[in-house]
Scaffold this active site. Structure first.
Site, PDB file in Angstrom:
ATOM      1  N   GLY A 302     131.112  18.004  81.088  1.00 23.16           N
ATOM      2  CA  GLY A 302     131.791  18.697  82.179  1.00 23.16           C
ATOM      3  C   GLY A 302     131.434  20.173  82.165  1.00 23.16           C
ATOM      4  O   GLY A 302     131.126  20.785  83.187  1.00 23.16           O
ATOM      5  N   GLY A 303     131.492  20.720  80.978  1.00 20.98           N
ATOM      6  CA  GLY A 303     131.152  22.125  80.826  1.00 20.98           C
ATOM      7  C   GLY A 303     130.729  22.387  79.408  1.00 20.98           C
ATOM      8  O   GLY A 303     131.084  21.626  78.504  1.00 20.98           O
ATOM      9  N   MET A 304     129.953  23.420  79.215  1.00 21.87           N
ATOM     10  CA  MET A 304     129.535  23.803  77.869  1.00 21.87           C
ATOM     11  C   MET A 304     129.689  25.316  77.771  1.00 21.87           C
ATOM     12  O   MET A 304     129.146  26.065  78.592  1.00 21.87           O
ATOM     13  CB  MET A 304     128.080  23.363  77.626  1.00 21.87           C
ATOM     14  CG  MET A 304     127.557  23.737  76.252  1.00 21.87           C
ATOM     15  SD  MET A 304     128.518  22.944  74.925  1.00 21.87           S
ATOM     16  CE  MET A 304     128.502  24.235  73.693  1.00 21.87           C
ATOM     17  N   GLU A 305     130.418  25.726  76.732  1.00 24.16           N
ATOM     18  CA  GLU A 305     130.879  27.102  76.610  1.00 24.16           C
ATOM     19  C   GLU A 305     129.817  28.072  76.095  1.00 24.16           C
ATOM     20  O   GLU A 305     130.122  28.924  75.270  1.00 24.16           O
ATOM     21  CB  GLU A 305     132.105  27.118  75.700  1.00 24.16           C
ATOM     22  CG  GLU A 305     131.846  26.706  74.229  1.00 24.16           C
ATOM     23  CD  GLU A 305     132.009  25.220  73.944  1.00 24.16           C
ATOM     24  OE1 GLU A 305     131.834  24.412  74.873  1.00 24.16           O
ATOM     25  OE2 GLU A 305     132.300  24.874  72.786  1.00 24.16           O
ATOM     26  N   ASN A 306     128.584  27.946  76.535  1.00 24.95           N
ATOM     27  CA  ASN A 306     127.549  28.850  76.050  1.00 24.95           C
ATOM     28  C   ASN A 306     127.986  30.297  76.315  1.00 24.95           C
ATOM     29  O   ASN A 306     128.344  30.633  77.433  1.00 24.95           O
ATOM     30  CB  ASN A 306     126.229  28.503  76.725  1.00 24.95           C
ATOM     31  CG  ASN A 306     125.791  27.096  76.379  1.00 24.95           C
ATOM     32  OD1 ASN A 306     125.874  26.682  75.217  1.00 24.95           O
ATOM     33  ND2 ASN A 306     125.375  26.325  77.375  1.00 24.95           N
ATOM     34  N   HIS A 329     138.890  25.951  80.748  1.00 26.78           N
ATOM     35  CA  HIS A 329     138.579  25.402  79.427  1.00 26.78           C
ATOM     36  C   HIS A 329     137.370  26.118  78.802  1.00 26.78           C
ATOM     37  O   HIS A 329     137.444  26.622  77.677  1.00 26.78           O
ATOM     38  CB  HIS A 329     138.320  23.900  79.557  1.00 26.78           C
ATOM     39  CG  HIS A 329     137.985  23.228  78.259  1.00 26.78           C
ATOM     40  ND1 HIS A 329     138.918  22.555  77.512  1.00 26.78           N
ATOM     41  CD2 HIS A 329     136.820  23.128  77.576  1.00 26.78           C
ATOM     42  CE1 HIS A 329     138.348  22.074  76.423  1.00 26.78           C
ATOM     43  NE2 HIS A 329     137.068  22.401  76.434  1.00 26.78           N
ATOM     44  N   GLU A 330     136.280  26.182  79.539  1.00 26.74           N
ATOM     45  CA  GLU A 330     135.066  26.798  78.961  1.00 26.74           C
ATOM     46  C   GLU A 330     135.285  28.287  78.708  1.00 26.74           C
ATOM     47  O   GLU A 330     134.803  28.837  77.712  1.00 26.74           O
ATOM     48  CB  GLU A 330     133.843  26.557  79.851  1.00 26.74           C
ATOM     49  CG  GLU A 330     133.546  25.086  80.149  1.00 26.74           C
ATOM     50  CD  GLU A 330     133.617  24.146  78.953  1.00 26.74           C
ATOM     51  OE1 GLU A 330     133.377  24.595  77.826  1.00 26.74           O
ATOM     52  OE2 GLU A 330     133.935  22.953  79.159  1.00 26.74           O
ATOM     53  N   HIS A 333     137.131  28.897  75.504  1.00 23.20           N
ATOM     54  CA  HIS A 333     136.287  28.819  74.309  1.00 23.20           C
ATOM     55  C   HIS A 333     135.762  30.202  73.892  1.00 23.20           C
ATOM     56  O   HIS A 333     135.299  30.362  72.759  1.00 23.20           O
ATOM     57  CB  HIS A 333     135.092  27.897  74.549  1.00 23.20           C
ATOM     58  CG  HIS A 333     135.351  26.447  74.266  1.00 23.20           C
ATOM     59  ND1 HIS A 333     135.831  25.987  73.062  1.00 23.20           N
ATOM     60  CD2 HIS A 333     135.165  25.334  75.037  1.00 23.20           C
ATOM     61  CE1 HIS A 333     135.924  24.659  73.102  1.00 23.20           C
ATOM     62  NE2 HIS A 333     135.534  24.238  74.292  1.00 23.20           N
ATOM     63  N   GLU A 352     138.288  22.378  70.066  1.00 19.89           N
ATOM     64  CA  GLU A 352     138.683  21.707  71.307  1.00 19.89           C
ATOM     65  C   GLU A 352     140.201  21.604  71.504  1.00 19.89           C
ATOM     66  O   GLU A 352     140.679  21.720  72.625  1.00 19.89           O
ATOM     67  CB  GLU A 352     138.025  20.325  71.384  1.00 19.89           C
ATOM     68  CG  GLU A 352     136.487  20.370  71.396  1.00 19.89           C
ATOM     69  CD  GLU A 352     135.882  21.177  72.539  1.00 19.89           C
ATOM     70  OE1 GLU A 352     136.609  21.484  73.510  1.00 19.89           O
ATOM     71  OE2 GLU A 352     134.689  21.523  72.457  1.00 19.89           O
ATOM     72  N   ASP A 407     127.698  13.204  68.132  1.00 12.68           N
ATOM     73  CA  ASP A 407     127.652  13.162  69.587  1.00 12.68           C
ATOM     74  C   ASP A 407     128.141  11.820  70.131  1.00 12.68           C
ATOM     75  O   ASP A 407     128.514  11.713  71.284  1.00 12.68           O
ATOM     76  CB  ASP A 407     126.214  13.398  70.048  1.00 12.68           C
ATOM     77  CG  ASP A 407     126.190  14.143  71.361  1.00 12.68           C
ATOM     78  OD1 ASP A 407     127.187  14.808  71.691  1.00 12.68           O
ATOM     79  OD2 ASP A 407     125.168  14.057  72.055  1.00 12.68           O
ATOM     80  N   TYR A 415     140.774  16.863  71.274  1.00  9.97           N
ATOM     81  CA  TYR A 415     141.233  17.595  72.461  1.00  9.97           C
ATOM     82  C   TYR A 415     142.742  17.481  72.657  1.00  9.97           C
ATOM     83  O   TYR A 415     143.490  18.433  72.491  1.00  9.97           O
ATOM     84  CB  TYR A 415     140.543  17.032  73.717  1.00  9.97           C
ATOM     85  CG  TYR A 415     139.090  17.375  73.840  1.00  9.97           C
ATOM     86  CD1 TYR A 415     138.671  18.405  74.670  1.00  9.97           C
ATOM     87  CD2 TYR A 415     138.118  16.663  73.141  1.00  9.97           C
ATOM     88  CE1 TYR A 415     137.330  18.710  74.815  1.00  9.97           C
ATOM     89  CE2 TYR A 415     136.780  16.964  73.276  1.00  9.97           C
ATOM     90  CZ  TYR A 415     136.392  17.992  74.113  1.00  9.97           C
ATOM     91  OH  TYR A 415     135.064  18.299  74.238  1.00  9.97           O
ATOM     92  N   LYS A 590     131.557  11.568  80.539  1.00 15.56           N
ATOM     93  CA  LYS A 590     132.972  11.199  80.677  1.00 15.56           C
ATOM     94  C   LYS A 590     133.207  10.381  81.948  1.00 15.56           C
ATOM     95  O   LYS A 590     134.078   9.514  81.987  1.00 15.56           O
ATOM     96  CB  LYS A 590     133.812  12.482  80.715  1.00 15.56           C
ATOM     97  CG  LYS A 590     135.295  12.238  80.734  1.00 15.56           C
ATOM     98  CD  LYS A 590     136.090  13.495  81.010  1.00 15.56           C
ATOM     99  CE  LYS A 590     136.563  13.507  82.446  1.00 15.56           C
ATOM    100  NZ  LYS A 590     137.579  14.489  82.760  1.00 15.56           N
TER     101      LYS A 590
HETATM  102  N1  BES Z   1     132.217  21.977  73.982  1.00 18.63           N
HETATM  103  C1  BES Z   1     132.574  20.920  74.845  1.00 18.63           C
HETATM  104  C2  BES Z   1     131.467  19.944  75.107  1.00 18.63           C
HETATM  105  C3  BES Z   1     130.961  19.227  73.883  1.00 18.63           C
HETATM  106  C4  BES Z   1     131.808  18.899  72.840  1.00 18.63           C
HETATM  107  C5  BES Z   1     129.638  18.876  73.817  1.00 18.63           C
HETATM  108  C6  BES Z   1     131.310  18.251  71.711  1.00 18.63           C
HETATM  109  C7  BES Z   1     129.145  18.225  72.703  1.00 18.63           C
HETATM  110  C8  BES Z   1     129.981  17.919  71.651  1.00 18.63           C
HETATM  111  C9  BES Z   1     133.124  21.439  76.169  1.00 18.63           C
HETATM  112  O1  BES Z   1     133.855  22.611  76.027  1.00 18.63           O
HETATM  113  C10 BES Z   1     134.076  20.424  76.713  1.00 18.63           C
HETATM  114  O2  BES Z   1     135.030  20.165  76.043  1.00 18.63           O
HETATM  115  N2  BES Z   1     133.818  19.889  77.886  1.00 18.63           N
HETATM  116  C11 BES Z   1     134.704  18.928  78.528  1.00 18.63           C
HETATM  117  C12 BES Z   1     135.472  19.567  79.633  1.00 18.63           C
HETATM  118  C13 BES Z   1     136.859  19.911  79.302  1.00 18.63           C
HETATM  119  C14 BES Z   1     137.603  20.376  80.534  1.00 18.63           C
HETATM  120  C15 BES Z   1     137.648  18.941  78.510  1.00 18.63           C
HETATM  121  C16 BES Z   1     133.865  17.845  79.155  1.00 18.63           C
HETATM  122  O3  BES Z   1     132.657  17.866  79.009  1.00 18.63           O
HETATM  123  O4  BES Z   1     134.424  16.961  79.762  1.00 18.63           O
HETATM  124 ZN    ZN Z   2     135.661  22.264  74.996  1.00 19.93          ZN
END
Ligand code: BES
Ligand code: ZN
Length: 650
Positions: A302-306, A329-330, A333, A352, A407, A415, A590
């Site tokens: 969904g998003g990646m907090e780079n 969310h991002e 982070h 998370e 992964d 979360y 997801k």
């Molecule tokens: N950092 C995560 C994505 C992630 C976690 C990638 C672990 C690889 C391994 C990101 O911040 C995240 O949690 N994304 C969520 C969105 C969020 C609103 C819960 C997602 O991808 O759904």
């Molecule tokens: Zn996250």
């Protein structure tokens, strides 16, 4: 993997079978990263300099990674780095670093012997570099290398696979252990480094990184970046494509392909208010700018907090800001994760769970308590659904991931259970004390990577012992190490869902027509409406819903997802062509993994899943391919996940 360092240190015999020999399990060692070969107790990388050529048509990156490191153990003479799917051509050391060197010329680099260890399917190959003794406080090596088709953090899109259709696109997804597939380094979140990068591309495309992007830069094919704050390797990110910038505030903006730029800027217009809210609650935003890069639809998360540049799925752009909690969310982070970082992937919940909690606080402040609590209730349902399928040992916050690909062990536990734990502390100690604690936590551990145990020590000193008699250490241990949701949890509730429950019940009983319900409902209410339907619905009922609300063609990717689950469960034929389109365009795991899983439950669904997946697979990110292969072709030998999108049918 549990054979950490064993092979490279030549201690294979000693370590083999260390974990589950004869059924006994070696206790996990806190702070030890079972997903990295790097010998971080002997050497610590502190700075990285990249000089990279990105070849979009050739689908390779080649160039140089120069690492600056400290030798913590003066007797150590082998530097071990993580790599996976990389071709290393040459390793050189700065001549003046070597003990007794006569040359004063800083620019002379001498070759060093190196070798690659036998690859592990999850961890890749340790790169072992022989180093003569040195007394320099900081030493440097440079590695000349190139990526290959096995560099699974990279997705290469052809021009035809992009929205603009003019130029190819490249992006990286390094978390959790993908950085090693495009940079040789100490790929563990325990190690933090600053970085600089030069990126060369063809002209007409823009390169952006998790660093100080300049929104006004000319698209001439030469880009420079600096990340002056020390970050872990999984936050190093790069994207290259035909993208443009639009400001949304003085320190915020959006990068996207032209066809989506305007809609994205509109959707994400509240980013500055989110930052201001977060700063009031958790302390200053320490990273300068905060921009958003809208990714191609195949982006696996969904998003990646780079840092400084969150990568965001376009499926968040619903047109009504209903899914912007991903941005909250991002952004969150920037405190939990990027400022205070999990030391290993066992500690992911520190990233998370905290971030989900912070996300709710931001959503409450910017969009109101009702919106935030609806999202928490939906999150709780997702957690409960996961708990039904997870083994007890995988229901804990501090999870044992040894011998597994982090992964592929993805669940709502770090979360949503993490968030419930912080909600619990918040409720028990009171908002004022808990806010003070959180702020102190971020200041205390700023720019550090910490373990669950370090957090617990800080929690003891600054909350449990400071305000005694409120929460016991046993209760905390139950949260962190016990399965399920502890009985003392403070569960979210939302009064906005009551009318939804009533409407659903009445409609199911035939007491009210679909078109008479749902007036004024927001996206979260629709999700709740759909997610809590009974498993079996009649075709005529689904047709009535579809006619009244147009679910099959909704532009909201989350609502579509919930609808398609009903479509699949009830084999509702009119929904299938839209479902096919959805699976062929969206790669967000997801959203699509549950759909493939549901499809595989029936023979007809299996035929559909296999047919559609064969078409969709070349467009997915390599990590998504790995995950969906396991669902659709379980037991098959590991398929090609070469990331080029070149194989697969069609
Ligand atoms: N950092 C995560 C994505 C992630 C976690 C990638 C672990 C690889 C391994 C990101 O911040 C995240 O949690 N994304 C969520 C969105 C969020 C609103 C819960 C997602 O991808 O759904
Ligand atoms: Zn996250």
């Amino acid at each position: 993997m549990a054979l950490k360092h064993c092979c490279v240190a030549g201690l294979l015999l000693l370590c083999a079978g260390m974990r589950a020999h004869g059924g006994e399990i070696t206790p996990i060692e806190s702070g030890l990263d079972y997903h990295s070969y790097a010998n971080v107790d002997q050497f610590r990388v502190t700075h990285l300099e990249l000089d990279l050529r990105v070849d979009l048509p050739g689908k390779t990156i080649n160039g140089i990674a120069a690492l600056e490191f400290k030798r913590l153990d003066p007797s150590a003479n082998q530097l071990v780095l993580d790599t996976k799917g990389l071709m290393v051509n040459d390793v050189r050391q700065k001549a003046t670093d070597v003990l007794g060197a006569t040359s004063k010329n800083q620019t002379i680099w001498v070759s060093r012997p190196f070798h690659m260890e036998k690859p592990d399917p999850i961890l890749g190959s340790a790169l072992v570099i022989e180093l003569p003794p040195s007394r320099k406080p900081v030493e440097s090596i440079r590695i000349d290398y190139e990526t290959t088709a096995a560099s699974t953090a990279l997705q290469w899109l052809t021009a035809k696979q992009t929205a603009g259709r003019h130029k190819g696109f490249l992006y990286t997804q390094s978390q959790p252990i993908g950085a090693r597939t495009w940079i040789p380094l100490q790929d563990t979140p325990a190690v933090r480094m600053t970085y600089k990068a030069k990126v060369h591309t063809e002209s007409g495309v823009l390169a952006v990184m998790s660093a100080d992007n300049d929104p006004t830069v000319k698209h001439k094919g030469e880009y420079s970046f600096i990340m002056p704050q020390p970050i872990p390797s999984y936050l190093i990110a790069l994207a290259v494509g035909d993208i443009e910038f639009m400001a949304t505030g003085p320190r915020t903006g959006v990068y996207a392909e032209k066809p989506v730029l305007k809609a994205a800027a509109k959707e994400f217009a509240d980013t500055e208010s989110m930052i201001e809210t977060a700063e009031k609650l958790f302390g200053p935003y320490r990273w300068g700018r905060y921009d958003i890069l809208v990714m191609p639809p195949s982006f696996p998360v969904g998003g990646m907090e780079n840092p400084r540049l969150s990568f965001i799925t376009p499926t968040v752009i619903a047109g009504d800001k209903s899914l912007v909690s991903v941005i909250a969310h991002e952004l969150a982070h920037s405190w939990s994760g990027n400022l205070v970082t999990n030391a290993t992937w066992r500690d992911l919940w520190l990233n998370e769970g905290f971030t989900d909690y912070l996300e709710s606080r931001i959503m409450t402040a910017v969009y109101g308590a009702e919106r935030a609590s609806m999202e928490e209730v939906l999150g709780l349902k997702a957690l409960r659904d996961d708990l039904k399928t997870l083994k007890p040992q995988d229901q804990v916050l501090a999870i044992d991931l040894r011998d597994r690909d982090p992964d592929l062990v993805f669940s709502n536990v770090p979360y949503q259970k993490g968030r419930l734990f912080l909600n619990f502390l918040d409720a028990k100690f009171g908002r004022e004390r808990f806010d003070g604690f959180l702020r102190g936590y971020f200041d205390h551990f700023a720019f550090q990577s910490i373990t669950t145990e370090e957090f617990l020590g800080y929690l003891d000193d600054n909350l449990l012992d400071r305000f005694p008699g409120i929460v016991t250490r046993e209760a905390v241990n139950e949260w962190v190490h016990g399965p399920g949701i502890p009985a003392d949890a403070v569960l979210p509730v939302s009064s906005a869902f009551q009318p939804v429950d009533e409407a659903r019940t009445a409609w199911l009983a035939g007491g009210v027509a679909a078109k008479k319900i749902g007036l004024g409902w927001v996206a979260q209410q629709w999700l709740y409406f759909l997610d809590n339907m009974p498993a079996a619905l009649r075709t005529q009922q689904l047709a009535e819903l579809d006619k009244a609300f147009g679910f099959t063609h909704t532009q909201n990717a989350e609502i579509a997802h919930s609808w398609f689950r009903l479509v699949i469960a009830n084999n509702y034929q009119p929904g299938f062509s839209s479902l096919e389109e959805y699976l062929k365009t969206i790669g967000r795991r997801k959203l699509i993994e549950p759909l493939y899983t549901d499809l595989m439950k029936t023979p007809a669904g299996t035929v559909f899943a296999k047919r559609v997946y064969a078409k969709a697979r070349p467009g997915y990110h390599p990590e998504t391919v790995k995950a969906i292969d396991a669902i659709v072709n379980p037991g098959a030998a590991e398929g090609s996940t070469d990331g080029t999108g070149a194989e697969g049918s069609e």
